[in-house]
Write an enzyme that holds these catalytic residues in place. Structure first.
Site, mmCIF file in Angstrom:
data_model
loop_
_atom_site.group_PDB
_atom_site.id
_atom_site.type_symbol
_atom_site.label_atom_id
_atom_site.label_comp_id
_atom_site.label_asym_id
_atom_site.label_seq_id
_atom_site.Cartn_x
_atom_site.Cartn_y
_atom_site.Cartn_z
ATOM 1 N N THR A 97 0.867 -1.183 0.000
ATOM 2 C CA THR A 97 0.000 0.000 0.000
ATOM 3 C C THR A 97 0.898 1.224 0.000
ATOM 4 O O THR A 97 1.584 1.500 0.990
ATOM 5 C CB THR A 97 -0.894 0.029 1.251
ATOM 6 O OG1 THR A 97 -1.639 -1.180 1.310
ATOM 7 C CG2 THR A 97 -1.838 1.216 1.218
ATOM 8 N N LYS A 172 -7.583 1.471 -2.774
ATOM 9 C CA LYS A 172 -7.148 1.064 -1.429
ATOM 10 C C LYS A 172 -7.275 2.238 -0.452
ATOM 11 O O LYS A 172 -7.603 2.064 0.723
ATOM 12 C CB LYS A 172 -5.706 0.554 -1.502
ATOM 13 C CG LYS A 172 -5.040 0.294 -0.173
ATOM 14 C CD LYS A 172 -5.490 -0.983 0.522
ATOM 15 C CE LYS A 172 -4.846 -1.093 1.902
ATOM 16 N NZ LYS A 172 -4.994 -2.349 2.559
ATOM 17 N N LYS A 240 0.751 5.342 8.055
ATOM 18 C CA LYS A 240 1.281 5.537 6.697
ATOM 19 C C LYS A 240 0.127 5.627 5.693
ATOM 20 O O LYS A 240 0.082 6.521 4.849
ATOM 21 C CB LYS A 240 2.204 4.344 6.378
ATOM 22 C CG LYS A 240 2.811 4.306 5.008
ATOM 23 C CD LYS A 240 2.344 3.195 4.110
ATOM 24 C CE LYS A 240 2.247 1.794 4.609
ATOM 25 N NZ LYS A 240 1.562 0.905 3.688
HETATM 26 P P1 NAP Z 1 5.686 -6.298 7.622
HETATM 27 O O1 NAP Z 1 5.223 -7.532 8.307
HETATM 28 O O2 NAP Z 1 6.274 -5.212 8.447
HETATM 29 O O3 NAP Z 1 6.759 -6.746 6.526
HETATM 30 C C1 NAP Z 1 7.382 -5.801 5.696
HETATM 31 C C2 NAP Z 1 8.257 -6.545 4.721
HETATM 32 O O4 NAP Z 1 8.879 -5.617 3.843
HETATM 33 C C3 NAP Z 1 9.388 -7.322 5.389
HETATM 34 O O5 NAP Z 1 9.656 -8.464 4.619
HETATM 35 C C4 NAP Z 1 10.552 -6.319 5.322
HETATM 36 O O6 NAP Z 1 11.819 -6.944 5.375
HETATM 37 C C5 NAP Z 1 10.297 -5.724 3.951
HETATM 38 N N1 NAP Z 1 10.869 -4.392 3.792
HETATM 39 C C6 NAP Z 1 10.483 -3.247 4.392
HETATM 40 N N2 NAP Z 1 11.244 -2.213 3.975
HETATM 41 C C7 NAP Z 1 12.119 -2.714 3.084
HETATM 42 C C8 NAP Z 1 13.151 -2.130 2.301
HETATM 43 N N3 NAP Z 1 13.430 -0.814 2.351
HETATM 44 N N4 NAP Z 1 13.868 -2.947 1.500
HETATM 45 C C9 NAP Z 1 13.592 -4.266 1.438
HETATM 46 N N5 NAP Z 1 12.633 -4.878 2.154
HETATM 47 C C10 NAP Z 1 11.897 -4.102 2.970
HETATM 48 O O7 NAP Z 1 4.529 -5.644 6.750
HETATM 49 P P2 NAP Z 1 3.181 -6.290 6.204
HETATM 50 O O8 NAP Z 1 2.166 -6.227 7.285
HETATM 51 O O9 NAP Z 1 3.467 -7.576 5.522
HETATM 52 O O10 NAP Z 1 2.755 -5.165 5.127
HETATM 53 C C11 NAP Z 1 3.388 -5.092 3.855
HETATM 54 C C12 NAP Z 1 2.585 -4.137 2.983
HETATM 55 O O11 NAP Z 1 1.239 -4.611 2.868
HETATM 56 C C13 NAP Z 1 2.494 -2.716 3.549
HETATM 57 O O12 NAP Z 1 2.494 -1.787 2.502
HETATM 58 C C14 NAP Z 1 1.148 -2.734 4.269
HETATM 59 O O13 NAP Z 1 0.581 -1.445 4.388
HETATM 60 C C15 NAP Z 1 0.337 -3.619 3.345
HETATM 61 N N6 NAP Z 1 -0.808 -4.298 3.983
HETATM 62 C C16 NAP Z 1 -0.674 -4.924 5.185
HETATM 63 C C17 NAP Z 1 -1.790 -5.564 5.754
HETATM 64 C C18 NAP Z 1 -1.715 -6.260 7.098
HETATM 65 O O14 NAP Z 1 -2.786 -6.639 7.640
HETATM 66 N N7 NAP Z 1 -0.528 -6.493 7.664
HETATM 67 C C19 NAP Z 1 -3.026 -5.554 5.086
HETATM 68 C C20 NAP Z 1 -3.105 -4.928 3.848
HETATM 69 C C21 NAP Z 1 -1.997 -4.303 3.302
HETATM 70 P P3 NAP Z 1 12.475 -7.360 6.795
HETATM 71 O O15 NAP Z 1 11.908 -8.715 7.128
HETATM 72 O O16 NAP Z 1 13.923 -7.371 6.541
HETATM 73 O O17 NAP Z 1 12.066 -6.298 7.789
#
Ligand code: NAP
Length: 289
Positions: A97, A172, A240
């Site tokens: 997102t 979104k 965010k």
């Molecule tokens: P998360 O658990 O914090 O995981 C983030 C992932 O991105 C990790 O694999 C992290 O690597 C990687 N990452 C972050 N910054 C990076 C960078 N600069 N370079 C390379 N890798 C990087 O987040 P998430 O909950 O899966 O969410 C991911 C996306 O989906 C976000 O945009 C979020 O808004 C969206 N989203 C999330 C949900 C939810 O319920 N969680 C629902 C809908 C949408 P590391 O493991 O090394 O930290």
């Protein structure tokens, strides 16, 4: 079966990539913290790479699900980014997102290298990702969407093309605008119920069948009452998302008064140390804990 790369094995990406592998595709993963990629390969097979560029050379499809605008720009367009190394004709799908501006920068970079690009943010949370039941809102060219649809359907039960590039991210934003006010309303109702000594199980049973029903009420109502927030969609990700919504709304001169207030509440929660808690923790602010 397609050669698929998945960049970012977080709460969402880890199970989404798993569903693509379970469907029989040949999956290469990349995660900034390599230990997570090793764990994923031990669980699902396939292989991992240590940079996005190393991962994508032979890929038909590259997916990313990382964090904020700079994170997507880093994995897609950075020094070791994916797009410059992908083969012409391949497709890049960003499930993060982020802003519509990033979607448009990726699309333009893809065009310059003959790579199809889709912005395809998801909704449905951790449970939706684990169950392969996400909603996917997609922006990009119809032919690119058609080609990527079978892979997106590995993790999405509702995959909708919203229009040209950027429109997935705009959809979104509407989703997050709805959630912001809704979770605050649910928090106020449950906090009120507890203060008024109502039986909250009976309350949720009654009103979740009526006009106040929502996904948040059905999936989060009981956990909010029990003060359980150690799961789901993090407060800091919601901050965010709401920042992105408010910036986009300012460009269109669209009023978001409630969203703006709730964004401030999420800032407070984060400053209270609850930035990684689920978004339903808005009720904590009302309890002051
Ligand atoms: P998360 O658990 O914090 O995981 C983030 C992932 O991105 C990790 O694999 C992290 O690597 C990687 N990452 C972050 N910054 C990076 C960078 N600069 N370079 C390379 N890798 C990087 O987040 P998430 O909950 O899966 O969410 C991911 C996306 O989906 C976000 O945009 C979020 O808004 C969206 N989203 C999330 C949900 C939810 O319920 N969680 C629902 C809908 C949408 P590391 O493991 O090394 O930290």
């Amino acid at each position: 079966m397609a050669k698929v790369v998945f960049l970012g094995l977080g709460v969402m990406g880890y199970p989404m990539a798993g569903h693509i592998a379970t469907a029989g595709h040949n999956v290469v993963v990349y995660n900034r913290t390599t230990a997570k990629a090793e764990r994923w390969v031990a669980e699902h097979g396939g292989s991992y790479a240590v940079t996005p560029a190393d991962a994508v050379a032979n890929a038909d499809f590259v997916f990313s699900c990382v964090g904020d605008d700079p994170d997507v720009l880093a994995v897609a367009l950075g020094d070791d980014g994916a797009i410059a190394t992908m083969k012409p004709g391949a497709i890049y799908v960003d499930n993060s997102t982020v802003s519509a501006d990033v979607a448009s920068r990726l699309y333009a970079a893809g065009k310059a290298c003959s790579i199809g690009v889709l912005d395809a943010p998801v909704s449905g949370g951790q449970a939706g990702a684990e169950n392969g039941a996400l909603t996917v809102m997609v922006g990009g060219d119809q032919a690119v969407f058609d080609a990527a649809l079978p892979i997106m359907e590995c993790y999405g039960t509702r995959v909708v093309r919203m229009g040209d590039y950027g429109k997935g991210q705009l959809a979104k934003m509407c989703n997050q605008i709805c959630i912001a006010g809704l979770v605050q309303g649910l928090s106020e109702a449950l906090n009120f119920a507890i203060a008024a000594d109502l039986d909250t199980d009976a309350l949720l049973e009654a009103i979740s069948g009526g006009a106040a029903q929502s996904w948040q009420m059905v999936n989060r109502g009981h956990t909010m009452v029990k003060n359980e927030f150690d799961f789901g969609f993090a407060v800091d990700w919601m901050r965010k998302d709401l920042r992105i919504c408010l910036e986009e709304a300012a460009r269109h001169d669209a009023q978001l008064p409630v969203t703006k207030i709730v964004a401030g509440y999420y800032d407070e929660l984060s400053h209270m140390g609850h930035g990684r808690n689920d978004t339903s923790s808005l009720i904590r602010r009302l309890r002051g804990s």
